[in-house]
Design a protein around this motif. Structure first.
Motif, short mmCIF file in Angstrom:
data_model
loop_
_atom_site.label_atom_id
_atom_site.label_comp_id
_atom_site.label_asym_id
_atom_site.label_seq_id
_atom_site.Cartn_x
_atom_site.Cartn_y
_atom_site.Cartn_z
N ALA A 130 0.83 -1.21 0.00
CA ALA A 130 0.00 0.00 0.00
C ALA A 130 0.87 1.25 0.00
O ALA A 130 0.57 2.23 -0.70
CB ALA A 130 -0.93 -0.01 1.21
N ARG A 131 1.94 1.24 0.77
CA ARG A 131 2.81 2.41 0.84
C ARG A 131 3.54 2.66 -0.48
O ARG A 131 3.95 3.79 -0.76
CB ARG A 131 3.82 2.24 1.98
CG ARG A 131 3.21 2.40 3.35
CD ARG A 131 4.20 2.07 4.46
NE ARG A 131 3.63 2.39 5.78
CZ ARG A 131 4.21 2.05 6.93
NH1 ARG A 131 5.37 1.38 6.92
NH2 ARG A 131 3.63 2.38 8.07
N GLN A 185 2.20 2.33 -3.42
CA GLN A 185 1.28 2.77 -4.47
C GLN A 185 1.44 4.27 -4.73
O GLN A 185 1.62 5.06 -3.80
CB GLN A 185 -0.17 2.48 -4.07
CG GLN A 185 -0.49 1.01 -3.93
CD GLN A 185 -0.30 0.25 -5.22
OE1 GLN A 185 -0.85 0.60 -6.26
NE2 GLN A 185 0.53 -0.78 -5.17
N VAL A 238 -0.22 7.79 -2.61
CA VAL A 238 -0.47 7.49 -1.20
C VAL A 238 0.24 8.52 -0.32
O VAL A 238 1.45 8.72 -0.45
CB VAL A 238 -0.01 6.06 -0.85
CG1 VAL A 238 -0.09 5.84 0.66
CG2 VAL A 238 -0.86 5.04 -1.57
N ALA A 265 0.08 5.25 4.97
CA ALA A 265 -0.60 3.98 5.21
C ALA A 265 -0.19 3.51 6.59
O ALA A 265 0.99 3.36 6.88
CB ALA A 265 -0.22 2.95 4.14
N ILE A 267 -5.47 4.11 4.95
CA ILE A 267 -4.68 4.75 3.89
C ILE A 267 -5.23 6.14 3.61
O ILE A 267 -6.45 6.34 3.49
CB ILE A 267 -4.72 3.90 2.59
CG1 ILE A 267 -4.18 2.49 2.87
CG2 ILE A 267 -3.90 4.56 1.48
CD1 ILE A 267 -4.30 1.56 1.67
N ILE A 297 -4.83 9.23 0.75
CA ILE A 297 -4.33 9.45 -0.60
C ILE A 297 -4.43 10.92 -0.98
O ILE A 297 -5.20 11.67 -0.38
CB ILE A 297 -5.11 8.58 -1.63
CG1 ILE A 297 -6.61 8.87 -1.57
CG2 ILE A 297 -4.86 7.10 -1.38
CD1 ILE A 297 -7.44 8.07 -2.57
N PHE A 340 -8.49 3.94 -6.84
CA PHE A 340 -7.33 3.49 -6.07
C PHE A 340 -7.59 2.11 -5.47
O PHE A 340 -6.74 1.22 -5.54
CB PHE A 340 -7.02 4.50 -4.96
CG PHE A 340 -5.91 4.07 -4.05
CD1 PHE A 340 -4.59 4.32 -4.37
CD2 PHE A 340 -6.19 3.41 -2.85
CE1 PHE A 340 -3.56 3.92 -3.53
CE2 PHE A 340 -5.17 3.01 -2.01
CZ PHE A 340 -3.85 3.27 -2.36
#
Length: 428
Positions: A85-86, A88, A91, A94, A242, A244, A253
């Motif tokens: 996730a981090r 992506q 972002v 997260a 998360i 964004i 996303f």
């Protein structure tokens, strides 16, 4: 290039014989001005409500919550999901979280709230969004403390510094199942043994902060470690929170990340208020329809001016035609009238709308005083002032549509005036 004679006649026809501007011209200009003012003001206020609702009311929620699906078999561990996730694009942060439903109690008062346990460092972006909503205390989240909404504080009759007892929802559910098992047992000894196993595992937490529930929502906040203890997670977490850069792209996303995280489910910040956002957009559509009718009414006032002038100037139109004026020249005379009325009316309406939007809260206070209300009754809460959001391209489009409708409204009677027979016109 506009024919100077046509412009001279157009301006002359807009003036009466004994005053600078005719009454009917003034009414037409005011009609256009009111139409433009209504379209710009209402559109700006409606957009303001939507933007404030989205950014303020829903902005307190985490943009995306990622949690492992309990039915999934081969879902990757949360540490791997956090790392992915981090990585992506887009972002901001997260952070792992421990979440669930908490039952809150103090003496004879009970209530329930969704709870989110966040690390003070990793969840800094999530907690920063809550800062404008804090009413009392702080969001430091030391161990053994909880931040609750003012609604829950009122239900429990507590304030910052007081202690409350909390129970995790799964403990309460387990206790209910155990109690049902006791009722189904016939042996008194077994009943006694089963009753001894019923435990709610209560935990005392001190209230360290109170949030405005109207804007921050009903969620209670604790530290990550406290949340892990409450929900008996050990070193595990409930999921990942998360943030964004583009919250409006949360669905895209989640769709992109979901394809790379099998076995995980996503909760978006728009889920809770999506129906309300859709309702506000539907209201805007209907309001735009109503405003279009207002614009048409203003255009009809321009048409009325042109029809009146062409009727009054039949003999002069006949003279122009007899002297050899082309139909397009006659059309241009009355079309220029519509242009002048449209441009002047639109300009006045635009200036008036900007003035109204600038003074909108003062106008609200005056109207509240005149109707006997309390001006500052809701000061400091959500929508205590009238929001407004002006889109330059939207305002420009409104002005162009207004002028175009005025030109179209003036073109129809001007075209009929140009087709007038000179002999019949001079005979009148």
């Amino acid at each position: 290039m506009v024919n100077r004679a046509s412009l001279f006649l157009a301006l002359r026809y807009l003036r009466p014989k004994r005053s600078f501007v005719s009454v009917i011209t003034t009414i037409s200009i005011l009609g256009v001005a009111v139409g433009v003012l209504m379209m710009v003001v209402v559109r700006a206020v409606m957009l303001g409500f939507e933007v404030d609702f989205r950014d303020t009311l829903m902005g307190a929620e985490p943009h995306v919550l990622v949690a492992k699906d309990t039915a999934a078999q081969n879902a990757p561990p949360w540490q791997e999901a956090l790392k992915l996730a981090r990585a992506q694009p887009g972002v901001v942060s997260a952070a792992p979280y421990a979440g669930g439903i908490l039952y809150l109690a103090r003496e004879d008062y009970q209530t329930a709230a969704p709870a989110l346990g966040l690390s003070q460092t990793e969840g800094a972006s999530n907690l920063a969004k809550l800062t404008p909503h804090i009413l009392d205390g702080s969001l430091d989240l030391p161990e053994g403390t909880v931040v609750i909404s003012d609604h829950h504080a009122h239900q429990l009759g507590v304030r910052v510094g007081d202690e409350i007892t909390v129970y995790a929802s799964q403990n309460v559910n387990l206790a209910v199942r155990q109690f049902n098992a006791v009722n189904e047992e016939d042996s008194e000894e077994k009943k006694k043994a089963l009753r001894a196993q019923i435990k709610l595992h209560p935990q005392a937490l001190r209230i360290s902060g109170v949030l405005r529930g109207e804007t921050a929502g009903p969620t209670a906040y604790v530290s990550l470690q406290t949340g892990q203890q409450l929900f008996q997670l050990g070193l595990e977490v409930s999921g990942i929170a998360i943030e964004i850069h583009e919250p409006q792209q949360a669905k895209d996303f989640a769709s992109g990340l979901g394809s790379r995280l099998p076995g995980y489910k996503f909760t978006l910040w728009t889920d809770a208020g999506e129906s309300r956002l859709a309702a506000m957009q539907n209201e805007q559509t209907m309001m735009q329809f109503v405003l279009s009718i207002i614009a048409l009414v203003a255009a009809f006032s321009v048409m009325n001016t042109t029809i009146t002038v062409t009727t009054q100037k039949r003999r002069e139109i006949g003279v122009l035609a007899a002297l050899g004026s082309q139909p397009r020249q006659i059309v241009s005379v009355f079309l220029l009238q519509a242009v002048v009325v449209g441009v002047v009316g639109t300009g006045i309406g635009l200036a008036g709308s900007l003035l109204v939007l600038w003074l909108r809260n003062d106008i609200r206070e005056i109207m509240t005083l005149l109707t006997g209300g309390q001006v500052h009754a809701v000061e400091g809460v959500f929508l205590s002032t009238i929001p407004a959001y002006i889109q330059p391209w939207d305002v420009a489009l409104t002005c162009l549509i207004s002028i175009a409708l005025c030109i179209l409204a003036g073109l129809i009677p001007a075209w009929f005036a140009a087709r007038m027979d000179p002999a019949e016109a001079l005979r009148d």
